[in-house]
Design an enzyme around this catalytic site. Structure first.
Site, PDB file in Angstrom:
ATOM      1  N   GLN A 142       0.774  -1.244   0.000  1.00 54.20           N
ATOM      2  CA  GLN A 142       0.000   0.000   0.000  1.00 54.20           C
ATOM      3  C   GLN A 142       0.806   1.295   0.000  1.00 54.20           C
ATOM      4  O   GLN A 142       0.481   2.229  -0.742  1.00 54.20           O
ATOM      5  CB  GLN A 142      -0.965   0.015   1.214  1.00 54.20           C
ATOM      6  CG  GLN A 142      -1.904   1.186   1.187  1.00 54.20           C
ATOM      7  CD  GLN A 142      -2.817   1.327   2.396  1.00 54.20           C
ATOM      8  OE1 GLN A 142      -3.331   2.387   2.654  1.00 54.20           O
ATOM      9  NE2 GLN A 142      -3.049   0.259   3.138  1.00 54.20           N
ATOM     10  N   ASN A 148       9.522   0.272  -1.981  1.00 47.67           N
ATOM     11  CA  ASN A 148       9.241   0.073  -0.547  1.00 47.67           C
ATOM     12  C   ASN A 148       9.449  -1.384  -0.171  1.00 47.67           C
ATOM     13  O   ASN A 148       8.638  -1.994   0.495  1.00 47.67           O
ATOM     14  CB  ASN A 148       7.835   0.559  -0.159  1.00 47.67           C
ATOM     15  CG  ASN A 148       6.727  -0.271  -0.744  1.00 47.67           C
ATOM     16  OD1 ASN A 148       6.741  -0.560  -1.935  1.00 47.67           O
ATOM     17  ND2 ASN A 148       5.760  -0.677   0.055  1.00 47.67           N
ATOM     18  N   GLU A 203       1.201  -1.255   8.214  1.00 47.73           N
ATOM     19  CA  GLU A 203       0.403  -0.120   8.689  1.00 47.73           C
ATOM     20  C   GLU A 203       0.310   0.016  10.213  1.00 47.73           C
ATOM     21  O   GLU A 203       0.701   1.027  10.790  1.00 47.73           O
ATOM     22  CB  GLU A 203      -1.020  -0.257   8.103  1.00 47.73           C
ATOM     23  CG  GLU A 203      -2.047   0.700   8.655  1.00 47.73           C
ATOM     24  CD  GLU A 203      -1.824   2.134   8.239  1.00 47.73           C
ATOM     25  OE1 GLU A 203      -1.577   2.385   7.050  1.00 47.73           O
ATOM     26  OE2 GLU A 203      -1.898   3.019   9.107  1.00 47.73           O
ATOM     27  N   ASP A 219       0.500   3.793   6.005  1.00 48.65           N
ATOM     28  CA  ASP A 219       0.775   3.451   4.600  1.00 48.65           C
ATOM     29  C   ASP A 219       0.477   4.610   3.659  1.00 48.65           C
ATOM     30  O   ASP A 219       1.367   5.176   3.039  1.00 48.65           O
ATOM     31  CB  ASP A 219      -0.091   2.255   4.177  1.00 48.65           C
ATOM     32  CG  ASP A 219       0.514   0.940   4.639  1.00 48.65           C
ATOM     33  OD1 ASP A 219       1.715   0.898   4.910  1.00 48.65           O
ATOM     34  OD2 ASP A 219      -0.236  -0.048   4.737  1.00 48.65           O
ATOM     35  N   GLY A 231      -8.285  20.527  20.258  1.00 41.83           N
ATOM     36  CA  GLY A 231      -7.881  21.914  20.040  1.00 41.83           C
ATOM     37  C   GLY A 231      -8.443  22.786  21.138  1.00 41.83           C
ATOM     38  O   GLY A 231      -8.875  22.300  22.191  1.00 41.83           O
ATOM     39  N   GLY A 232      -8.492  24.061  20.883  1.00 40.13           N
ATOM     40  CA  GLY A 232      -9.003  24.980  21.901  1.00 40.13           C
ATOM     41  C   GLY A 232     -10.521  25.008  21.965  1.00 40.13           C
ATOM     42  O   GLY A 232     -11.104  25.612  22.868  1.00 40.13           O
TER      43      GLY A 232
HETATM   44  N1  CAO Z   1      11.962 -10.157  -9.358  1.00 34.77           N
HETATM   45  C1  CAO Z   1      12.626 -10.917  -8.466  1.00 34.77           C
HETATM   46  N2  CAO Z   1      12.629 -10.691  -7.144  1.00 34.77           N
HETATM   47  C2  CAO Z   1      11.895  -9.657  -6.720  1.00 34.77           C
HETATM   48  C3  CAO Z   1      11.172  -8.827  -7.589  1.00 34.77           C
HETATM   49  C4  CAO Z   1      11.213  -9.112  -8.970  1.00 34.77           C
HETATM   50  N3  CAO Z   1      10.568  -8.385  -9.873  1.00 34.77           N
HETATM   51  N4  CAO Z   1      10.544  -7.885  -6.862  1.00 34.77           N
HETATM   52  C5  CAO Z   1      10.865  -8.125  -5.586  1.00 34.77           C
HETATM   53  N5  CAO Z   1      11.690  -9.186  -5.486  1.00 34.77           N
HETATM   54  C6  CAO Z   1      12.261  -9.758  -4.277  1.00 34.77           C
HETATM   55  C7  CAO Z   1      13.283  -8.807  -3.656  1.00 34.77           C
HETATM   56  O1  CAO Z   1      14.534  -8.887  -4.299  1.00 34.77           O
HETATM   57  C8  CAO Z   1      13.325  -9.320  -2.240  1.00 34.77           C
HETATM   58  O2  CAO Z   1      14.091 -10.494  -2.148  1.00 34.77           O
HETATM   59  P1  CAO Z   1      15.219 -10.737  -0.987  1.00 34.77           P
HETATM   60  O3  CAO Z   1      14.503 -10.669   0.311  1.00 34.77           O
HETATM   61  O4  CAO Z   1      15.738 -12.091  -1.326  1.00 34.77           O
HETATM   62  O5  CAO Z   1      16.244  -9.678  -1.112  1.00 34.77           O
HETATM   63  C9  CAO Z   1      11.889  -9.638  -2.053  1.00 34.77           C
HETATM   64  O6  CAO Z   1      11.275  -9.862  -3.290  1.00 34.77           O
HETATM   65  C10 CAO Z   1      11.227  -8.376  -1.478  1.00 34.77           C
HETATM   66  O7  CAO Z   1      10.496  -8.758  -0.518  1.00 34.77           O
HETATM   67  P2  CAO Z   1      10.164  -7.892   0.769  1.00 34.77           P
HETATM   68  O8  CAO Z   1      11.042  -8.405   1.854  1.00 34.77           O
HETATM   69  O9  CAO Z   1      10.140  -6.451   0.518  1.00 34.77           O
HETATM   70  O10 CAO Z   1       8.655  -8.406   0.871  1.00 34.77           O
HETATM   71  P3  CAO Z   1       7.901  -9.079   2.087  1.00 34.77           P
HETATM   72  O11 CAO Z   1       6.594  -9.499   1.515  1.00 34.77           O
HETATM   73  O12 CAO Z   1       8.677 -10.119   2.792  1.00 34.77           O
HETATM   74  O13 CAO Z   1       7.707  -7.837   3.081  1.00 34.77           O
HETATM   75  C11 CAO Z   1       6.968  -5.646   3.656  1.00 34.77           C
HETATM   76  C12 CAO Z   1       6.739  -6.893   2.819  1.00 34.77           C
HETATM   77  C13 CAO Z   1       5.928  -4.618   3.276  1.00 34.77           C
HETATM   78  C14 CAO Z   1       6.840  -6.002   5.154  1.00 34.77           C
HETATM   79  C15 CAO Z   1       8.403  -5.101   3.388  1.00 34.77           C
HETATM   80  O14 CAO Z   1       8.545  -4.922   1.994  1.00 34.77           O
HETATM   81  C16 CAO Z   1       8.685  -3.790   4.082  1.00 34.77           C
HETATM   82  O15 CAO Z   1       8.939  -3.745   5.291  1.00 34.77           O
HETATM   83  N6  CAO Z   1       8.698  -2.698   3.325  1.00 34.77           N
HETATM   84  C17 CAO Z   1       9.015  -1.367   3.830  1.00 34.77           C
HETATM   85  C18 CAO Z   1       7.916  -0.804   4.656  1.00 34.77           C
HETATM   86  C19 CAO Z   1       6.627  -0.727   3.921  1.00 34.77           C
HETATM   87  O16 CAO Z   1       6.506  -0.172   2.847  1.00 34.77           O
HETATM   88  N7  CAO Z   1       5.587  -1.239   4.556  1.00 34.77           N
HETATM   89  C20 CAO Z   1       4.240  -0.978   4.099  1.00 34.77           C
HETATM   90  C21 CAO Z   1       3.671  -2.076   3.406  1.00 34.77           C
HETATM   91  S1  CAO Z   1       1.973  -1.755   3.176  1.00 34.77           S
HETATM   92  O17 CAO Z   1       1.277  -2.166   4.618  1.00 34.77           O
END
Ligand code: CAO
Length: 415
Positions: A17, A96, A139, A168, A247-248
């Site tokens: 998001q 992100n 979030e 988010d 607020g006030g």
């Molecule tokens: N091709 C190949 N690999 C890809 C890719 C693509 N096109 N796009 C993404 N990837 C891979 C990345 O290289 C990464 O791999 P590694 O972990 O091996 O380096 C992985 O996918 C990315 O995953 P992630 O760790 O970002 O995703 P997740 O689902 O485990 O976590 C989230 C999700 C949101 C918790 C994490 O991305 C995060 O903390 N983001 C920052 C904060 C944020 O934006 N949070 C809000 C989310 S909305 O509530």
């Protein structure tokens, strides 16, 4: 008509998001947003909270309007080359991922600078540098760590998260401002830069008034506009203030006619000082306008509970819309508690493009929230979200790849 961000190309590496809200806004302002997704799967939200089997969810469609979608395996060496070509062509990379993911892919800030020194690299992370910088964040974690949860809810209950997605979507908004600011600075310097919006920081920015109150509390030991005053106890930290206005001008949520069966038959009522006499007239307590115990804001503070109880006796005799109509005649600030159903059906929001109906090839028609920011010279037309990889061939061709090369990359699993 031209758009504010015409000619700006965004490499959109966002998911879920926070990041997608940011790039959707930039797309609405006219940027060409190219969303890079994992082949076969795409943004995880495509399949989350689905209401129609095998069809992109509303979660996805409502956060990814006006974008193009390409699928690239960025861990495949040939896929990396395609990404490098995109980095050279684009103005902004927005991501992100979890902390470190972009570096692990091989796209460090230094590498991106080598490929394109004008590139702005914008990131959402859960936390800025510090003890939690490596944490993954969603979030509600941000709402809790940014001060919103400890200050939301009632004094006698646990911390509460709010339905507004301030962690988010709120951080997406902050990031979008950072990006356009960096684009503006680039017009003077010719250089890109990094933009970071941490979700904890974004939530805290929106909770700024609560840090104000923390310092007031430490200095004076009390806060007269809080419902804890004068009888309750204040502790060391800003307490939850229920529905107090903060607020006030004291305010509270009051029952309206029908509250017994309609969970949203309520109105927010503000006892703004300049209209106190009118409030007294409307609720039939004319004597309060001159009674020294009620006539001034300071005198009223210890009686707020009784005052709102008396006003509620009046609001309970009216529907929230009838009460609105009467109170607005006297300039008394108030607001109906609108349900999502009422908002979805509100004609004025349709008229301004804040609620929009969009047609989608596999989902059909659905409602979405349009661009809440209106520019007179850059109107927004909301177009549907892309299907997974819908624009891969188109974007590859724009990057100079021939149909044969595209086909070979597809066979190799790079795209
Ligand atoms: N091709 C190949 N690999 C890809 C890719 C693509 N096109 N796009 C993404 N990837 C891979 C990345 O290289 C990464 O791999 P590694 O972990 O091996 O380096 C992985 O996918 C990315 O995953 P992630 O760790 O970002 O995703 P997740 O689902 O485990 O976590 C989230 C999700 C949101 C918790 C994490 O991305 C995060 O903390 N983001 C920052 C904060 C944020 O934006 N949070 C809000 C989310 S909305 O509530």
């Amino acid at each position: 008509m031209s758009k504010a961000l015409d000619g700006v190309r965004i490499l959109d590496f966002t998911h879920v998001q926070s990041g997608p809200t940011c790039t959707q806004l930039l797309a609405w302002f006219g940027a060409d947003v190219i969303k890079v997704e994992r082949a076969g799967a795409g943004d995880i939200t495509r399949e989350q909270l689905r209401d129609i089997p095998e069809v992109d969810s509303l979660y996805f469609t409502m956060l990814n309007h006006n974008k193009r979608s390409v699928t690239i395996d960025t861990k495949n060496p040939e896929g990396k080359q395609v990404l490098e070509a995109l980095i050279q062509k684009c103005d902004v990379l927005v991501e992100n991922f979890a902390p470190g993911a972009l570096d692990r892919m091989g796209f460090t800030w230094e590498r991106i600078q080598e490929l394109n020194p004008r590139m702005i690299v914008a990131s959402v992370k859960g936390f800025g540098p510090g003890p939690y910088e490596d944490c993954k964040v969603y979030e509600n974690v941000a709402q809790c760590a940014g001060g919103a949860a400890s200050t939301t809810g009632f004094d006698d209950g646990p911390p509460v998260v709010t339905g507004a997605q301030i962690g988010d979507s709120g951080t997406g908004l902050h990031l979008a401002l950072g990006i356009v600011t960096a684009l503006y600075q680039r017009t003077h310097t010719g250089r890109g830069q990094r933009v970071l919006a941490a979700m904890q920081d974004g939530v805290l920015n929106l909770c700024r008034v609560k840090l104000r109150d923390q310092q007031r509390l430490e200095r004076t030991g009390t806060m007269k506009e809080y419902p804890q005053y004068p009888n309750g106890q204040f502790g060391e930290a800003v307490p939850r203030a229920g529905n107090a206005s903060g607020g006030g001008q004291p305010g509270w949520i009051l029952k309206c006619k029908g509250w017994e069966t309609d969970p949203n038959a309520y109105i927010y009522f503000i006892t703004q000082a300049p209209v106190w006499a009118k409030i007294c007239n409307v609720i039939g307590k004319e004597e309060w306008a001159t009674d020294p115990d009620y006539a001034t804001p300071a005198a009223r503070l210890p009686h707020l509970k009784d005052i709102f109880a008396e006003i509620e006796r009046w609001t309970m005799t009216k529907t929230k819309f009838e009460a609105m109509q009467i109170l607005n005649k006297y300039d008394i600030p108030c607001g109906p508690i609108l349900s999502m159903k009422e908002i979805a059906e509100e004609p004025s929001l349709r008229k301004t493009g804040t609620i929009v109906e969009v047609d989608h090839p596999t989902r059909g028609k659905y409602l979405t929230v349009g661009n809440p920011i209106k520019l007179s010279d850059s109107p927004t037309e909301v177009t549907r979200s892309p299907l997974l990889g819908e624009h891969t061939d188109e974007v590859m061709a724009e990057l100079g790849y021939s149909p044969e090369q595209i086909s070979a990359l597809r066979t190799a699993g790079a795209i």
